[in-house]
Structures are given as C-alpha cells and as structure tokens.
Design an enzyme around this catalytic site. Sequence first.
Site, PDB file in Angstrom:
ATOM      1  CD  GLU A  10      36.852  30.320  38.961  1.00 43.39           C
ATOM      2  OE1 GLU A  10      37.190  31.081  38.046  1.00 43.39           O
ATOM      3  OE2 GLU A  10      37.648  29.674  39.666  1.00 43.39           O
ATOM      4  CE1 TYR A 281      35.523  40.337  42.076  1.00 40.15           C
ATOM      5  CE2 TYR A 281      34.007  42.109  42.673  1.00 40.15           C
ATOM      6  CZ  TYR A 281      34.518  41.228  41.721  1.00 40.15           C
ATOM      7  OH  TYR A 281      34.024  41.230  40.450  1.00 40.15           O
ATOM      8  CB  ALA A 283      32.797  36.947  50.534  1.00 42.58           C
ATOM      9  CG  ASP A 284      35.533  35.370  46.091  1.00 43.70           C
ATOM     10  OD1 ASP A 284      34.544  34.782  46.562  1.00 43.70           O
ATOM     11  OD2 ASP A 284      35.603  35.775  44.919  1.00 43.70           O
ATOM     12  CD  GLN A 285      41.238  37.984  48.000  1.00 45.21           C
ATOM     13  OE1 GLN A 285      42.274  37.606  48.520  1.00 45.21           O
ATOM     14  NE2 GLN A 285      40.990  37.856  46.701  1.00 45.21           N
ATOM     15  CG  HIS A 306      35.784  33.219  42.009  1.00 45.02           C
ATOM     16  ND1 HIS A 306      35.428  33.607  40.744  1.00 45.02           N
ATOM     17  CD2 HIS A 306      37.135  33.234  42.027  1.00 45.02           C
ATOM     18  CE1 HIS A 306      36.496  33.843  40.025  1.00 45.02           C
ATOM     19  NE2 HIS A 306      37.558  33.608  40.773  1.00 45.02           N
TER      20      HIS A 306
END
Lengths: 337, 529
Positions: A10, A281, A283-285, A306
């Site tokens: 990314e 979002y 999931a990213d965190q 990401h």
Amino acid sequence: MIIIDGAEGEGGGQVVRNALALSLVTGEPFRITNIRGKRAKPGLMRQHMTAIEAACSIGNAECSGLAVGSLEIEFRPGRVEPGDYHFSVGTAGSTGLVLQTILMPLIAAGKPSRIFLEGGTHNMMAPPFDFIERSFLPIIGRMGPRVEARLIRHGFYPRGGGKIEVVISPSRLAPIECTDRGQAISCSATALFAGLPFGIADREISTARKLLDWPDNAFAVRQLPEDLGPGNVLLLESAFEHVTEIVTGFGKLGVSAESLAKTASQRMSGYLGSTAFAGPYLADQLLLPFALAGGGSFTTVKPSQHARTAADVIAMFTGKRFEFEQLADGSHLVAPV
Amino acid sequence: MKPLVVIGFLGSTLDGSKFGPSRWNKWRPSVGITMQEDLRVDRFVLLHGTPHGRLAEYVAEDIASVSPETTIDLRRMDFKNPWDFEEVYGKLLDFARAEPFDPEVEDYLIHITTGTHVAQICLFLLTEAHYLPGRLLQTQPSRGTVSPVGEWNTIDLDLSRYDSIATRFAVASAESQSFLKSGIETRNAGFNGIIDEIEHVALRSKAPVLLMGPTGAGKSQLARRIYELKRLKHQVGGAFVEVNCATLRGDSAMSALFGHRKGAFTGAAADRPGLLRSADKGMLFLDEIGELGLDEQAMILRAIEDKRFLPVGADKESAADFQLIAGTNRDLGEAVASGIFREDLYARLNLWTFTLPGLAERREDIEPNLDYELDRFAEREGQRVSFNKEARQRYLAFAISSDARWTGNFRDLAASVTRMATLSPRGRIDVDCVDSEVARLRKLWLHANAVDDGLASLLSDEALAALDPFDRVQLAETVRICRASRSLSEAGRSLFAASRARRTSANDADRLRKYLTRFGLDWSAVAKN
C-alpha cells in the site's frame, strides 16, 4: 536491523506508523527507505514527523534522517517510558494516527499512562474519535488492557483544534476469538456540524433515512459550537453485543450532502448484510494487537491492501504471519499463525 | 534538520477575513504557509503595523491551531507611508541588520506574497543582497478549488535558474555594446581587439576594408555582420552581395561582376545587371580577391574610385555606389611583387586591413564555437543535439591540442559538429561518436597536408609516408621554387642564392639535380606539374 521498502504494498504513512509501534514493542531497530514512494508527494510529511517524534519521546528512541520530504529514516528504539504525554498534530494530521503509533507500546509498558492529543479528531483518511472510542478500544478491553478515551473538543479539517484524552492501564494482551457479533443492540445516525448551515446536516439525515431501514428515533442532527467549524461528519453506528461498527462520511467542499450520506449508508448496509465481525477499518486496527497477543482470530469482510501491507510489516518484526481464509459465507477469517 | 524560519508581512487584505468559521474557506497566505503538509515552519516572524494588531493576533491564533510546531513571533513595524520606497527599504534594512541571523543554525524563507508591492521589492532586494540570508517564498491560492491551504514554492536567488536569467541579461547588454561580437563567439583577447577596431571603422568610414586570414577563419561571416551593423545604423540601404572570386573565371567573370548588354556575346540573350549593380547602395564582399584576373581588378578599382564601370558590350557606363569589403587568404603584398595583383588596387584596399587569426591560433574560442555550432545545427535541422559530459571533454581535449591542425578553420569545426550531430544516436553525442570523428579529422588533415604542399602528385603514398616532416617541408619548398623557375639552373640559383653570394663559383644546377634524385625526382617531373 530490519529494512523496509516503504514503497511496497500500500506504500503509505501507515507503514511508517506500524513500523514505529512494532519497533518500540519489540526493541528492534529498523530502517525504512522509499518512504511513501508511490505518493504524489513522496517522503515524510508533517503529520508523519509528529508521529515519529511522539514515538521518540515515549520510547527514548533515536531517529536519523528526520526531515519533511525525507525518503529514508533509521529508527533505534530505547526503553518505553509510561507516563503523562501531550502531543499536538498540525493541520493535516489526525490525533487518531498518532494514537495508533504509540498505543501498543504504552499498553506493553507495564505502568499506566495518560495522553493528551491535540489536532484533528474527525479527519478524512483517519479513524474518527467515535470509531476509536466505541469500535476499536472495546475490543482491546476484551483482550485485557483498559484504555479509556475522552473527547474534550472536536477538531475538523482544516481548522484542527480538537483535543482528546486517553488513559491507558496496561496488561498483557490475551488472544480472543472475534467471529460472532452477537445480538444487535442499537443503531444511530448522527450528523454533526459546526459553522455551517443546518440544511447540510438535515439533507444527510434524510438521505440516510431513505437508505437505512432504521427506526425514526435513530436519526439525529447535532450542532456543535460555531467556533469549532467549519466541520461536518455523518456518523452511522451499529452496535452489537460483541462489536460496534461505525461508518463515517466526511463533509468537504465539492461533495454534496446527499452523495456523502449515500456512500456512507451503502457501506453500512454492506456491513449489515454480511456476517463478518469487523468492518475493513476495524480489521486494519486489529492486526497489530492480535499479532502481539500471539493468537486468536477475527472475521472481516474482505482484507484490504492496507491490511495485507500491515501484515507484511508485522511479520518482519514478530515473525508472525497472518492467514486470510475465505469462508463459505464470503467473509474472511484472519488469524496469526 | 535545521529549524525553518519564515519572515513575512501580515497581509492586511489577503490575510484579512470575517471573524467567523467562514475564514477557513478563504485562502489566507500567512495561515496557508503553516497548513502545508510538506512544509514545517518552526518560527514565523510576522511583521505588521500597529493598526493591524488585532488581525495579527487573530491570524497568530489560527496559525497556532493549525500548526502547533510553529512559534509565532509578532513584530510591529510601522511605516508613515508603506508606498515610500526609501522608508520601507530603510526600515527593513534596519530590521535585517538587527536580526541575529545564523544560516548555519536556521533556514530562512522570505515570504513575498503579502505586503505592498514596495515591501515586496524591498524584500527581494535585501534577499538578493544577502542582508536576508534566505530563499524567497512565494504562495498562491490553489487553482480550481477553494482551499485555505494554497500552494507554495521557493526561489533561490543563488541557484542556477536565476543564473541563467542573469546570463541572458549579460548577453543582451553585450549585444548592444558590441553588435559585431555577438554571433562571433570569442574569448581570444587579440581577436576581441580586432573586432572592436573593425566596429569602429565600419561605423565611421565608407572606405574599403580588407580582411586577411586563412580559409574558414570567419571572413565571410564577419563581412555579413559588418553589413548588418551598418544596416542597423541606416548607413547602407541596399543588399549584401557576396562573391567568391575564385569561382569567377574567364569571360564570364567580367559579365558576372559588371553585367552585360543583350547580344554582347553568344548566349547574352538578355541584359544582365551584374553583381556590382546589385550591390548598389549596399555592400559588396569580394572573397578571395587575390584570385581575380588583372582586367577585372582594373575595372573594380575604377568602380571603387569613380563609382562607375562599363558592362560588357555596353557603350554607356553604369553607376553603382557600394561599400567594398575584400577578403583574401593570400599575402597580397607578395602577389603584387610577383605581378599577379595590381599595385594601385592593393594600395586602395590596404587602408583598413585586418588579419583574422585561424582557429588554431584561437584555441580558447573552440569551446564557445562548439556550442554555437550545436545551436546552428539545432536551428537548421530542428533537432537539439548535445554531448554527454565525457564525450565533450574528450572532443575538446583533442580540439585544443596541437594534434588538431584546423587547416579549414571554422569550416572544419562546423563540418565536424555537423557530422557528429548527424551520426549521434538519439541526439546524444557519445564517446564512440567522438572517437570516430577524431579519427576522421586526423585523416582529413593528413590529406590536407599533402594537397597543400603539392607533393602528393609527385610521390607515391608510400614514399610520402616514409618522408620525415623535416624533409617534407624542404622538398615542398624546393618543388615550389622549381615550378616558378624557367630552368633547372634558374631554380638552382634561387635556391642556393646565399651560398652563391659567399662563394664565387658553384654548380647550383647539379646540386639541385642530386637533391631531387634522392627522392626519385628529376627536373622534367617537377616542372611538368
């Protein structure tokens, strides 16, 4: 020394923030080259500098090559010092992104910390305060540490001027299973606005009302003090027993209230139509805490670029790889292996 | 990283706004500077007048909110008249002198978008003079969108982009100073002196000018520039007519120069005005005037002196008033001595005589002319060709060395550049290209040497190659004298004149015969040519 090519995957500022957090937790120094190599303006921007400086001050770290526009830095972490900190972020930066950089190291630091962050609280390209408070931090709480966030003042782009307080009570991160949302509890759609005409928020709400099959009392408009403005966000929130999903539409010049509300509503409908635990979002965190916990799993809609880039960086520091397994219902099971 | 300090005026109009949230929808330069994601201002020295104190405070608060990294340093600076150059410059100079600048420790940007235009000019001047030791900072609103941030860029007055502007100024002023020199690239002091003198003469005199110098030294180019100069000063109105006298031979020479009447000779189907007539009120450049026949010389002399001449077959004289420039690579004095050039014409021409050195004597001019030729190639072919650095160094190293003889002077250089430019891959002349050109030039000059001394027609290539340069010049001179003599004995007398004068008797003819035999030559072979 871990060497990261910042243009891989990314290729944005998130690679820098994740590397800083991981370096402080693991004690591994790293060098990153080609920082934001794929972006129109490559190299470190002001907000990244602020994140790096915050990482240096909590972690007694040294960083060379630190300058706006710098394409390469070398970061050598020291001992993370819990305590009281105060960081301010400039116009383009978000308090949420600085928090993303320093939260895990302070959770692992053994003693409580209290952080004041000033800057944007509801900025594009960053998790807004409401998401951090009600979507992300409760999961961290279930893993062990107690982290409480309080919004003192809203801060919108470009004005900034927001302020949040975050209190961290550390504990070991325990692996947990996050595959089931549980029963639906509540839902709400709130249009926040400041220093702008009421009509904007009103049109956002009526558009969302048409697209979401939610009860009438779920929709609200909230006017904030004029001097915080101009600023406007539409927050769509869906709370379940084990997880809360928050989708945000950010008002900006050139985007109509209707189209902003439509996009946000469609994304919320997409989440509600699936069985996945975490939205994209969240999931990213979750990757970072799950990797540090060394186990557990969660389901999500579809892993983003990401998320895959974050997983690669995590593997470089921890040796833990993530498996993304597609399930029969279309959602993906994510687990460190 | 050094901290960055911005110094600028508060823009009483541009930085002004309504006191409310709508100000964030407006571009305010001083605030916008501190909102750039790729510019971090550590200190902002904001100059403002007392009447704008409230606006300054307001702007400072907004800067603090969008840029916590920035320390704001509000400075009051009052002008009685902000449009008065002297006052503004003086106060800013005082400010600059008092400020403890340290470019080793801090970087400085001087913001010139705000303030009166007088203030902007003064900031520019003080920055250019290094009183303000920084770069200029320019800001502008974003195009197409409403953004409070806007755009920024810096101008470093020390850097090359500005240098190139400065160079253009220098070129323009040199051009008005010396029209002749522009277009003739020179760093050679001697040559510069000649050009200055020619310019003087050209502007003050209508007398003929004689340009001497080897072929390709730039006589024709210089003649054309003299014409352009005189035309610019309205001293000539007619055309520039250039003739190479070496191309005028026999009967047609007269007719070409002086024209003819219809029916003057077979083939004279119509009147022809002739070149002198074409140059009326203009300039006639007779190149290689030493090659002109004696009859034509007489006519030219009369044309210069009386401005009249007789076309072939005409019974009435024609008139033409022109300025004459003559060019020659021969020593005309010598030509007069050997009877092939009219003494009276030489005397008439030999008033303003300038000798142009060949390229080999102006080696410092090779580099500027190399660029000039590349420019000319680009103009002619519409393709810009350049050297890579190494190739350029290699070519110049050869060009200025004594190996490079430049017998054809600027003509050789122009041809050389044209060849390289044409053969260069993708408009870039590389080392390979230079190497093969250097080989080509060496061969050319080796050949030119043989042609010059006339030995190539007498001796085989092998015999020539076996000849020492020392012997070669000796033999060449001997052959030249032989050819100018009617007999072996006469040649012998000329060649051994000095020893003849010392010793009363000697067989010069025999001595010469023996000398020639050493090279396999005899009198008949030498004289025949």
